[in-house]
Design an enzyme around this catalytic site. Structure first.
Site, mmCIF file in Angstrom:
data_model
loop_
_atom_site.group_PDB
_atom_site.id
_atom_site.type_symbol
_atom_site.label_atom_id
_atom_site.label_comp_id
_atom_site.label_asym_id
_atom_site.label_seq_id
_atom_site.Cartn_x
_atom_site.Cartn_y
_atom_site.Cartn_z
ATOM 1 N N ASN A 149 51.230 -57.785 -72.846
ATOM 2 C CA ASN A 149 52.353 -57.703 -71.909
ATOM 3 C C ASN A 149 52.578 -58.987 -71.132
ATOM 4 O O ASN A 149 53.668 -59.216 -70.605
ATOM 5 C CB ASN A 149 52.132 -56.542 -70.932
ATOM 6 C CG ASN A 149 50.795 -56.616 -70.217
ATOM 7 O OD1 ASN A 149 49.752 -56.790 -70.857
ATOM 8 N ND2 ASN A 149 50.796 -56.464 -68.910
ATOM 9 N N CYS A 322 52.552 -55.146 -63.094
ATOM 10 C CA CYS A 322 51.473 -54.366 -62.474
ATOM 11 C C CYS A 322 50.579 -55.233 -61.594
ATOM 12 O O CYS A 322 49.867 -54.721 -60.742
ATOM 13 C CB CYS A 322 50.621 -53.701 -63.555
ATOM 14 S SG CYS A 322 51.544 -52.528 -64.557
#
Length: 377
Positions: A149, A322
Site C-alpha cells: 500500500n 493508516c
C-alpha cells in the site's frame, strides 16, 4: 480539486451507491428471519455471495462479508492459525504488511505461536531465497500482501506459493486490498488459500469488505454470537453493504485490462517526469501496481510538500493513510533501508480510473512550481 489519494480511499461509484440505497429501501428485513420477507432478503444476500465467488473462482460458502480489510485480515491470521495449530505453530509474515496483519501477528506471538518475519530487498519485494530457508514442516500460515500500500510493489505470489507448497502444508493468505481491481486476482490465477478485499478501495462503501477462502479451507471464528456467515462472522449481516460490495467488485473487474493500461500509461508518464528532478528519488520499483507512484524529495518533509500541493488543489498523501498522521517512520521504508535524506520526504500518488491525463499534466505544472519554491529545482 485533483484527487490523487485513491489508495487511501476512493470516491463511491454512483451505481454502487444507488444499489445500496435501493436495497435499504426494498429489502430491509433481517436475512435470518423465517418469514417470506426475510427469505427474499436472504436470497439477495446469497446472490451477492454467488457473484463474488464466481469472480474469485471459489465456492459460495467460502465468501465471508466483514466490515473491511482490517477485520478480514484479523480473521485470516487468527482464524487460520487457530484452525490449523494441530499441524504446528510456525507463522511467516512479511516485514511490509499492513498494520492489521503486523499487530495481529504480534498477538499470535504473545499467545505462543512462533512468528517469523520475511525480509524484503531495497525494492520492497520479499527475498525468496530467505523465504525458502524460513519455511519449515511445521509452518502453518504464510501471509504476504499482493501489492504494498505504500510503494505499489507487487509481491511474487506465484513463486512464493511454489516454495511454500514444496516444503510445508501451510495455508497462504494474501491481502489483496491494493491489488484487486488493479491487477488480476482470483484463486485460479494464484495458488493461495485466503484473500482479503476492502470495498472502499474499489469505489465501494466504507465499512464493508470480505474474506474469501479457497474451497475446502476451514477457519475458526473470532466473533461469536448468532452464527451468521456460516458461523464465522456472527452479527446481523448488512445485506445492503454486501450487495453494494458485490456491485463494486463486478465493476472493478469489468474491462480490467483496458483499465490497467490506462493506469499504467498515467503512472509511467508521471515516473518519467519525476526522474527529471535531481533531488527526487522514485521509490516505487519497476515491478509495481499500475496505480501507485511513490517518491521522495531529498531533505524535505513529506508534510511540507503535501501542504504546498494542497494549497493548489492537488491531493496526495505521505504514505499509508493508516499511518500518515503518526510521526513515526514507516516500517515499510525502514525494511527497504531508505536513506535518512529521503525517508521523511515520501509522497504517494495513487490513481483510479476516474483520473485522466489532464490531471497528471496539471500535477506536473503544480509540482514544478512547488519544487522551485522549496528546492530551487
Amino acid at each position: 480539486m485533483i484527487y490523487l489519494d485513491n489508495s487511501a480511499t476512493t470516491k463511491v461509484h454512483p451505481e454502487v451507491l444507488n444499489t445500496f440505497v435501493a436495497v435499504n429501501e426494498k429489502f430491509w428485513a433481517n436475512p435470518a428471519s423465517i418469514h417470506t420477507f426475510g427469505h427474499q432478503t436472504n436470497e439477495l444476500l446469497q446472490s451477492a455471495r454467488e457473484q463474488i465467488a464466481d469472480i474469485l473462482k471459489t465456492s459460495n460458502e467460502k465468501i465471508f462479508f466483514t466490515s473491511g480489510g482490517t477485520e478480514s485480515n484479523n480473521l485470516a491470521i487468527f482464524g487460520l492459525a487457530h484452525k490449523y495449530k494441530q499441524r504446528g505453530k510456525h507463522v511467516l509474515i512479511s516485514e511490509i504488511e499492513h498494520p492489521s496483519i503486523i499487530e495481529t501477528a504480534k498477538k499470535l506471538s504473545e499467545i505462543g505461536f512462533d512468528v517469523e518475519w520475511i525480509p524484503v530487498n531495497s525494492e520492497g519485494i520479499i527475498i525468496l531465497d530467505t523465504l525458502e530457508k524460513l519455511v519449515r514442516k511445521d509452518t502453518i500460515l504464510v501471509s504476504v500482501m499482493h501489492v504494498n500500500n505504500e510503494t505499489g510493489a507487487i509481491q511474487p505470489i506465484e513463486e512464493l506459493s511454489k516454495i511454500v507448497r514444496a516444503q510445508s502444508r501451510a495455508l497462504i493468505h494474501m491481502d489483496a486490498v491494493q491489488s484487486f481491481g488493479k491487477i488480476p486476482v482470483d484463486f485460479k490465477i494464484l495458488d493461495i488459500d485466503a484473500i482479503t478485499i476492502s470495498s472502499h478501495k474499489i469505489h465501494g462503501l466504507k465499512g464493508s469488505g470480505l474474506l474469501a477462502l479457497k474451497k475446502f479451507v476451514e477457519i475458526e471464528p473470532i466473533l461469536y454470537g448468532g452464527g451468521q456467515e456460516s458461523g464465522i462472522r456472527s452479527g446481523t449481516t448488512s445485506v445492503p453493504l454486501a450487495v453494494a460490495t458485490a456491485k463494486a467488485i463486478r465493476l472493478a473487474v469489468t474491462d480490467l485490462q483496458n483499465n490497467i493500461l490506462k493506469l499504467q500509461t498515467l503512472s509511467d508518464d508521471l515516473m518519467v517526469y519525476l526522474n527529471t528532478f535531481p533531488s527526487v528519488k522514485v521509490i516505487s520499483p519497476a515491478k509495481k501496481a499500475p496505480h501507485i507512484v511513490t517518491f521522495s524529495v531529498q531533505k524535505v518533509k513529506g508534510e511540507v510538500m503535501i501542504n504546498a500541493l494542497q494549497e493548489q488543489d492537488i491531493i496526495v498523501s505521505t504514505s499509508s493513510a493508516c499511518s500518515s498522521r503518526q510521526t513515526k517512520t514507516s516500517h515499510v521504508l525502514k525494511a527497504m533501508h531508505i536513506s535518512d535524506d529521503y525517508i521523511k520526504g515520501v509522497l504517494r500518488v495513487s490513481l483510479s480510473t476516474l483520473n485522466n491525463q489532464q490531471e497528471i499534466d496539471q500535477f506536473k505544472i503544480v509540482f514544478k512550481r512547488v519544487m522551485n519554491v522549496i528546492k530551487g529545482d
